[in-house]
Write an enzyme that holds these catalytic residues in place. Structure first.
Site, short mmCIF file in Angstrom:
data_model
loop_
_atom_site.label_atom_id
_atom_site.label_comp_id
_atom_site.label_asym_id
_atom_site.label_seq_id
_atom_site.Cartn_x
_atom_site.Cartn_y
_atom_site.Cartn_z
N CYS A 45 0.85 -1.20 0.00
CA CYS A 45 0.00 0.00 0.00
C CYS A 45 0.88 1.24 0.00
O CYS A 45 1.97 1.24 0.58
CB CYS A 45 -0.87 -0.02 1.25
SG CYS A 45 -1.73 1.52 1.59
N ASP A 46 0.37 2.30 -0.62
CA ASP A 46 1.18 3.52 -0.69
C ASP A 46 0.90 4.54 0.41
O ASP A 46 1.57 5.56 0.49
CB ASP A 46 1.01 4.18 -2.06
CG ASP A 46 -0.43 4.60 -2.32
OD1 ASP A 46 -1.24 4.56 -1.39
OD2 ASP A 46 -0.73 4.96 -3.47
N HIS B 116 -4.30 -0.14 6.00
CA HIS B 116 -5.17 1.00 6.31
C HIS B 116 -5.59 0.98 7.78
O HIS B 116 -6.71 1.40 8.12
CB HIS B 116 -6.40 1.04 5.38
CG HIS B 116 -6.05 1.39 3.96
ND1 HIS B 116 -6.97 1.59 2.97
CD2 HIS B 116 -4.84 1.62 3.36
CE1 HIS B 116 -6.37 1.90 1.83
NE2 HIS B 116 -5.08 1.92 2.03
N TYR C 275 -6.24 6.36 7.81
CA TYR C 275 -7.50 5.63 7.63
C TYR C 275 -8.20 5.32 8.96
O TYR C 275 -9.39 5.00 8.97
CB TYR C 275 -7.28 4.34 6.83
CG TYR C 275 -7.25 4.59 5.35
CD1 TYR C 275 -8.42 4.59 4.59
CD2 TYR C 275 -6.06 4.87 4.69
CE1 TYR C 275 -8.41 4.84 3.23
CE2 TYR C 275 -6.04 5.13 3.33
CZ TYR C 275 -7.21 5.12 2.61
OH TYR C 275 -7.20 5.38 1.26
N ARG D 264 -16.58 10.63 -2.38
CA ARG D 264 -15.23 10.63 -2.95
C ARG D 264 -15.23 10.04 -4.38
O ARG D 264 -14.52 10.53 -5.25
CB ARG D 264 -14.29 9.83 -2.03
CG ARG D 264 -12.87 9.69 -2.54
CD ARG D 264 -12.10 10.99 -2.56
NE ARG D 264 -10.82 10.84 -3.22
CZ ARG D 264 -10.18 11.81 -3.86
NH1 ARG D 264 -10.67 13.04 -3.90
NH2 ARG D 264 -9.03 11.58 -4.43
P1 NAD Z 1 -9.79 2.30 -12.44
O1 NAD Z 1 -11.21 1.91 -12.33
O2 NAD Z 1 -9.42 3.56 -13.11
O3 NAD Z 1 -8.98 1.13 -13.19
C1 NAD Z 1 -9.08 -0.19 -12.88
C2 NAD Z 1 -9.02 -1.03 -14.15
O4 NAD Z 1 -9.12 -2.40 -13.77
C3 NAD Z 1 -10.16 -0.76 -15.14
O5 NAD Z 1 -9.68 -0.45 -16.41
C4 NAD Z 1 -10.94 -2.07 -15.16
O6 NAD Z 1 -11.53 -2.39 -16.40
C5 NAD Z 1 -9.87 -3.07 -14.77
N1 NAD Z 1 -10.39 -4.33 -14.27
C6 NAD Z 1 -11.42 -4.53 -13.42
N2 NAD Z 1 -11.60 -5.83 -13.19
C7 NAD Z 1 -10.66 -6.48 -13.90
C8 NAD Z 1 -10.32 -7.86 -14.06
N3 NAD Z 1 -11.00 -8.83 -13.42
N4 NAD Z 1 -9.29 -8.17 -14.87
C9 NAD Z 1 -8.60 -7.21 -15.51
N5 NAD Z 1 -8.87 -5.90 -15.39
C10 NAD Z 1 -9.88 -5.54 -14.58
O7 NAD Z 1 -9.23 2.27 -10.95
P2 NAD Z 1 -8.06 3.13 -10.27
O8 NAD Z 1 -8.65 4.23 -9.51
O9 NAD Z 1 -7.04 3.47 -11.25
O10 NAD Z 1 -7.51 2.11 -9.21
C11 NAD Z 1 -6.99 0.86 -9.54
C12 NAD Z 1 -6.76 0.03 -8.31
O11 NAD Z 1 -5.62 0.46 -7.60
C13 NAD Z 1 -7.90 0.10 -7.29
O12 NAD Z 1 -8.09 -1.19 -6.73
C14 NAD Z 1 -7.40 1.05 -6.26
O13 NAD Z 1 -8.06 0.92 -5.05
C15 NAD Z 1 -5.96 0.62 -6.22
N6 NAD Z 1 -5.00 1.52 -5.57
C16 NAD Z 1 -4.33 1.02 -4.51
C17 NAD Z 1 -3.40 1.76 -3.85
C18 NAD Z 1 -2.72 1.19 -2.65
O14 NAD Z 1 -2.20 1.88 -1.83
N7 NAD Z 1 -2.72 -0.14 -2.47
C19 NAD Z 1 -3.11 3.05 -4.30
C20 NAD Z 1 -3.80 3.55 -5.40
C21 NAD Z 1 -4.74 2.75 -6.04
C1 G6P Z 2 -4.35 5.97 -0.68
C2 G6P Z 2 -4.55 4.54 -0.32
C3 G6P Z 2 -5.00 3.75 -1.50
C4 G6P Z 2 -6.17 4.42 -2.19
C5 G6P Z 2 -5.70 5.79 -2.61
C6 G6P Z 2 -6.61 6.56 -3.51
O1 G6P Z 2 -3.18 6.09 -1.41
O2 G6P Z 2 -3.43 3.94 0.22
O3 G6P Z 2 -5.27 2.45 -1.10
O4 G6P Z 2 -6.58 3.67 -3.30
O5 G6P Z 2 -5.43 6.49 -1.44
O6 G6P Z 2 -7.69 7.15 -2.91
P1 G6P Z 2 -8.63 8.06 -3.81
O7 G6P Z 2 -9.75 8.37 -2.90
O8 G6P Z 2 -7.83 9.24 -4.22
O9 G6P Z 2 -9.04 7.20 -4.98
MN MN Z 3 -3.72 1.71 0.30
#
Ligand code: NAD
Ligand code: G6P
Ligand code: MN
Length: 443
Positions: free
Chosen positions: A170-171, A201, A266, A286
């Protein structure tokens, strides 16, 4: 000759894909790349991001082979690393995760409480499917997963694919550590050594030292008591909108509850749910903010690049906040033994906590994966909170595996931000209806 790596980005149509793609190009000196492939199960969405990135790649890194596909065999053959960030159900479903609980006066959040549970029930199948494709077509590859809700996804992969080469990360701690580094006048979090324990979180720093072993906690605590994480800039250029600024300021009140530790932001959803509900517009959450800003901005920029046929002056920027992903890939590729916070099976690293829990703790990462750094025993307050929350996460995974309505009702009821079993049931029945295309059938 130095080895060059082949990367597949799963969730090619993600709002984070262009930023991560550009960041990878920026770090080719330490992490050389021969091939980047985007994979998504939504052809139309991915195509917009991929065509724009293809133009960018052609202009800026023609030596890197680039392709995109919805075919698993093409996507996962000859791959060293899969960077996985999918969102099953897209923003339309995140909006429902946030708005359904709010109907009943309960916090609606992407990864916490009922919203996170609903999202978890959608994500598990998607991430497992990609993990299986990777193992089928590139058995030696590693998956770096940051698909949310990471805590539930990590518990599911621990249970269902215990031997898989997946690292969950996680970031949020990275951004917060950058902020803490700023508070004490350091130029990077990498100049600090930290002690940290928790769930994703849901964690706390209990020790922060500089490279010479000097205790930085007193100065950081002073800042937290006065301002929380507010007014501490972070070089990650992430989390800059007003709703995030508010979260950083609220960390002051979260900190007040246990002035011995520095909390993850969180925790505000669990410790001040009444405040969060009062400050949330149930008709504009959000998810709406992100759709109106980040998602629109990225897709507008991609469409413009495609229309013009060039990415020159397009405003695409490498996503500095995602540098940790390159650090993680490098740690495995080059055995750097970097210390990073990962979400891993506890196995005693937190001495007085469930050995089978997926905990977020510092680990040393090298070519064979991670080694946990023991964090010892944790205080009663955190232990109590974590036991409740980890039980929620485990019950969700039980519910997904067995298709049990009862287990999911228990999970919702146990969530600290749900007031009663009655409200839990009302929310659950709405969530089942909203998620019927995504969840396993519950009986
Ligand atoms: P987004 O909706 O813009 O993009 C997600 C993509 O995943 C979409 O293009 C969608 O079609 C695709 N997808 C969905 N189900 C799929 C499957 N089964 N197989 C292949 N592709 C699939 O979402 P986003 O806002 O860019 O976020 C992407 C992910 O990254 C989210 O889960 C978000 O919570 C996560 N995220 C995590 C952290 C962290 O700290 N761990 C930070 C930032 C984002
Ligand atoms: C933080 C969390 C992520 C989350 C991101 C985006 O970086 O660690 O897990 O996906 O925030 O949050 P937002 O509300 O901007 O989509
Ligand atoms: Mn996270």
């Amino acid at each position: 000759m130095e080895k060059k790596y082949s990367i597949t980005i799963a969730g090619g149509g993600s709002t984070f894909t262009p930023g991560i793609c550009l960041l990878l190009l920026d770090h080719m000196e330490r992490f050389p790349i021969r091939k980047i492939c985007f994979y998504d199960n939504n052809k139309e969405r991915q195509e917009i991001v991929a065509k724009a990135c293809e133009i960018y790649m052609h202009e800026n890194a023609p030596e890197v082979e680039f392709n995109y596909t919805t075919d698993p065999e093409t996507a996962f053959t000859d791959v060293d690393f899969v960077m996985c960030h999918i969102r099953v159900g897209l923003y339309a479903m995140r909006e429902k995760d946030e708005k359904i609980p709010m109907k009943y006066g309960v916090v609606g959040q992407e990864t916490c409480g009922p919203g996170g549970i609903a999202y978890g029930m959608r994500s598990i199948g998607g991430v497992i499917e990609i993990l299986d494709y990777m193992e089928k077509y590139s058995p030696d590859a590693w998956m770096l997963n940051y698909s949310n809700p990471a805590a539930i996804v990590a518990e599911a992969t621990r249970r269902l694919r215990p031997n898989s080469k997946i690292l969950n990360i996680c970031d949020m701690p990275i951004d917060l550590e950058e902020k803490m580094a700023t508070m004490v006048g350091l130029s990077s979090r990498k100049e600090m050594s930290v002690g940290y324990y928790g769930l994703n979180h849901f964690g706390w720093w209990y020790k922060i030292e500089d490279k010479d072993g000097n205790d930085l906690m007193p100065a950081i605590k002073k800042h937290m008591a006065e301002n929380g994480f507010a007014d501490a800039l972070s070089k990650t250029n992430q989390h800059v909108e007003p709703s995030w600024i508010e979260t950083f300021a609220k960390a002051k009140d979260v900190y007040a509850l246990d002035p011995d530790t520095i909390p993850n932001t969180y925790l505000k959803y669990y410790l001040y749910p009444d405040y969060v509900v009062e400050h949330t517009d149930p008709n504009h959450t959000r998810a709406n903010e992100v759709m109106e800003h980040r998602e629109k901005h990225i897709f507008d920029a991609c469409r413009e690049i495609i229309a013009k046929g060039t990415a020159v002056g397009c405003g695409f920027e490498p996503d500095a906040h995602a540098e940790y992903i390159v650090d993680l890939a490098c740690a495995i590729a080059k055995n750097t033994k970097e210390k990073m916070l990962l979400i891993v099976p506890n196995e005693g690293a937190i001495e007085n906590f469930d050995r089978t829990a997926m905990v977020e703790i510092p680990c040393i990462v090298g070519k064979n994966g991670y080694e946990r750094i023991v964090q010892g025993a944790i205080p009663q307050f955190q232990k109590g909170l974590m036991e409740q929350q980890v039980s929620v996460e485990k019950l969700v995974v039980d519910a997904w595996i067995t298709g049990s309505y009862q287990k999911l009702w228990q999970a919702l009821t146990l969530s600290k931000i749900v007031p009663s079993a009655r409200v839990a049931k009302l929310i659950l029945d709405d969530l089942i209806e909203a998620n019927k295309d995504f969840w396993p059938e519950l009986k």
